[in-house]
Write a protein that holds these residues in place. Structure first.
Motif, PDB file in Angstrom:
ATOM      1  N   SER A   1      -4.114  -4.643   0.789  1.00 20.12           N
ATOM      2  CA  SER A   1      -2.974  -5.359   0.214  1.00 20.12           C
ATOM      3  C   SER A   1      -3.251  -5.723  -1.239  1.00 20.12           C
TER       4      SER A   1
ATOM      5  N   PHE B   1      -1.403  -4.304  -4.622  1.00 15.33           N
ATOM      6  CA  PHE B   1      -0.888  -5.243  -5.617  1.00 15.33           C
ATOM      7  C   PHE B   1      -1.410  -4.900  -7.009  1.00 15.33           C
TER       8      PHE B   1
ATOM      9  N   HIS C   1      -5.056  -6.287   6.802  1.00 14.13           N
ATOM     10  CA  HIS C   1      -5.605  -5.325   5.842  1.00 14.13           C
ATOM     11  C   HIS C   1      -5.522  -5.923   4.437  1.00 14.13           C
ATOM     12  N   SER C   2      -6.081  -7.109   4.310  1.00 12.77           N
ATOM     13  CA  SER C   2      -5.972  -7.856   3.053  1.00 12.77           C
ATOM     14  C   SER C   2      -6.576  -7.109   1.865  1.00 12.77           C
TER      15      SER C   2
ATOM     16  N   ALA D   1       5.108  -6.923   8.697  1.00  8.58           N
ATOM     17  CA  ALA D   1       4.680  -6.930   7.292  1.00  8.58           C
ATOM     18  C   ALA D   1       3.678  -8.044   7.037  1.00  8.58           C
ATOM     19  N   ILE D   2       3.954  -9.228   7.572  1.00 10.89           N
ATOM     20  CA  ILE D   2       3.043 -10.359   7.391  1.00 10.89           C
ATOM     21  C   ILE D   2       1.712 -10.093   8.091  1.00 10.89           C
TER      22      ILE D   2
ATOM     23  N   ASN E   1       0.536   4.372  -3.478  1.00 14.24           N
ATOM     24  CA  ASN E   1       0.564   3.384  -2.400  1.00 14.24           C
ATOM     25  C   ASN E   1       0.749   4.033  -1.036  1.00 14.24           C
TER      26      ASN E   1
ATOM     27  N   SER F   1      -0.291  -7.334   6.278  1.00 21.28           N
ATOM     28  CA  SER F   1      -0.789  -7.765   4.972  1.00 21.28           C
ATOM     29  C   SER F   1      -2.049  -8.612   5.107  1.00 21.28           C
TER      30      SER F   1
ATOM     31  N   LEU G   1       2.436 -10.363  -0.775  1.00 22.45           N
ATOM     32  CA  LEU G   1       1.647  -9.421   0.017  1.00 22.45           C
ATOM     33  C   LEU G   1       2.475  -8.841   1.165  1.00 22.45           C
ATOM     34  N   ALA G   2       3.298  -9.668   1.794  1.00 23.26           N
ATOM     35  CA  ALA G   2       4.141  -9.179   2.889  1.00 23.26           C
ATOM     36  C   ALA G   2       5.226  -8.249   2.365  1.00 23.26           C
TER      37      ALA G   2
ATOM     38  N   GLU H   1       5.078  -6.156   0.061  1.00 21.27           N
ATOM     39  CA  GLU H   1       4.543  -4.818  -0.209  1.00 21.27           C
ATOM     40  C   GLU H   1       4.748  -3.886   0.983  1.00 21.27           C
ATOM     41  N   TYR H   2       4.738  -4.449   2.189  1.00 16.05           N
ATOM     42  CA  TYR H   2       4.796  -3.638   3.394  1.00 16.05           C
ATOM     43  C   TYR H   2       6.213  -3.430   3.919  1.00 16.05           C
TER      44      TYR H   2
END
Length: 205
Positions: A151, A155, A147-148, A140-141, A188, A144, A117-118, A120-121
């Motif tokens: 995220s 994914f 805004h789960s 990023a963490i 995305n 993620s 998830l992190a 991705e950002y």
């Protein structure tokens, strides 16, 4: 009817988007084919796609090349670090599975989820903002988790377009190869724009 085919009409807009996807996808494949430069290629791709999402002027070739060169070092370091983390998680999962250590497997699963998830950002952040490597990772963490829902959507988009499509519909492989990477990043980018807008507003305040 004329409005549909004018410069601001839906047909011209759709054709422009298709052209942008085809061109950017080609630039990405050429620049990222060496594996070690994949991180910089993803960053450059996001740099152009985010400009499209923000309705900013974009010269596809010039902007892609500039973003690739400017972010080559930081993107490559982060990309190689991601590969190392992925390898460690894979080996750890394999080991715990062999010894049947359930707690270890859950730790690997949890760590892997956070990492995915992190990740991705990371490249969108590099493409859009100036920061340190630790700053990119921290943001990023945080984003993620904050805004789960987005995220998870990102994914799903990644898996659906980059994994499921070529595997389950192999007849479309050539179309997938010609468009999938840029199309995925462009989709995305509109999601990241929504997330980044909130981030930018909070910073201004």
């Amino acid at each position: 009817m004329k409005k549909i085919f004018d410069m601001n009409g839906s047909v011209f807009s759709a054709m422009t988007t298709v052209y942008q996807i085809l061109a950017l996808n080609l630039f990405f494949i050429i620049s990222g084919i060496w594996i070690v430069t994949t991180g910089a290629a993803v960053t450059a791709l996001y740099s152009c796609c985010l400009k499209i999402a923000y309705h900013e002027p974009v010269d596809l070739y010039v902007d892609f090349k500039r973003a690739f060169k400017q972010n080559l070092k930081v993107s490559t370091i982060i990309w190689l670090a991601m590969l190392i983390v992925a390898l460690i998680l894979f080996l750890g999962t394999y080991y715990f599975q062999q010894v049947r250590f359930l707690i270890g497997l859950w730790i690997m699963f949890g760590t892997g989820t956070i990492a995915i998830l992190a990740a991705e950002y990371l490249f969108p952040l590099i493409a859009r903002y100036e920061n340190t490597r630790t700053g990119y990772l921290r943001n990023a963490i945080n984003l993620s988790f904050q805004h789960s829902a987005y995220s998870i959507i990102i994914f799903v988009v990644d898996v659906a377009l980059l994994v499921f499509l070529p595997v389950f519909i192999p007849k479309l492989f050539l179309l997938w190869l010609a468009t999938a990477f840029a199309a995925t990043v462009l989709i995305n980018s509109y999601i990241f724009k929504y997330v980044f807008d909130k981030y930018d507003e909070s910073v201004k305040e």
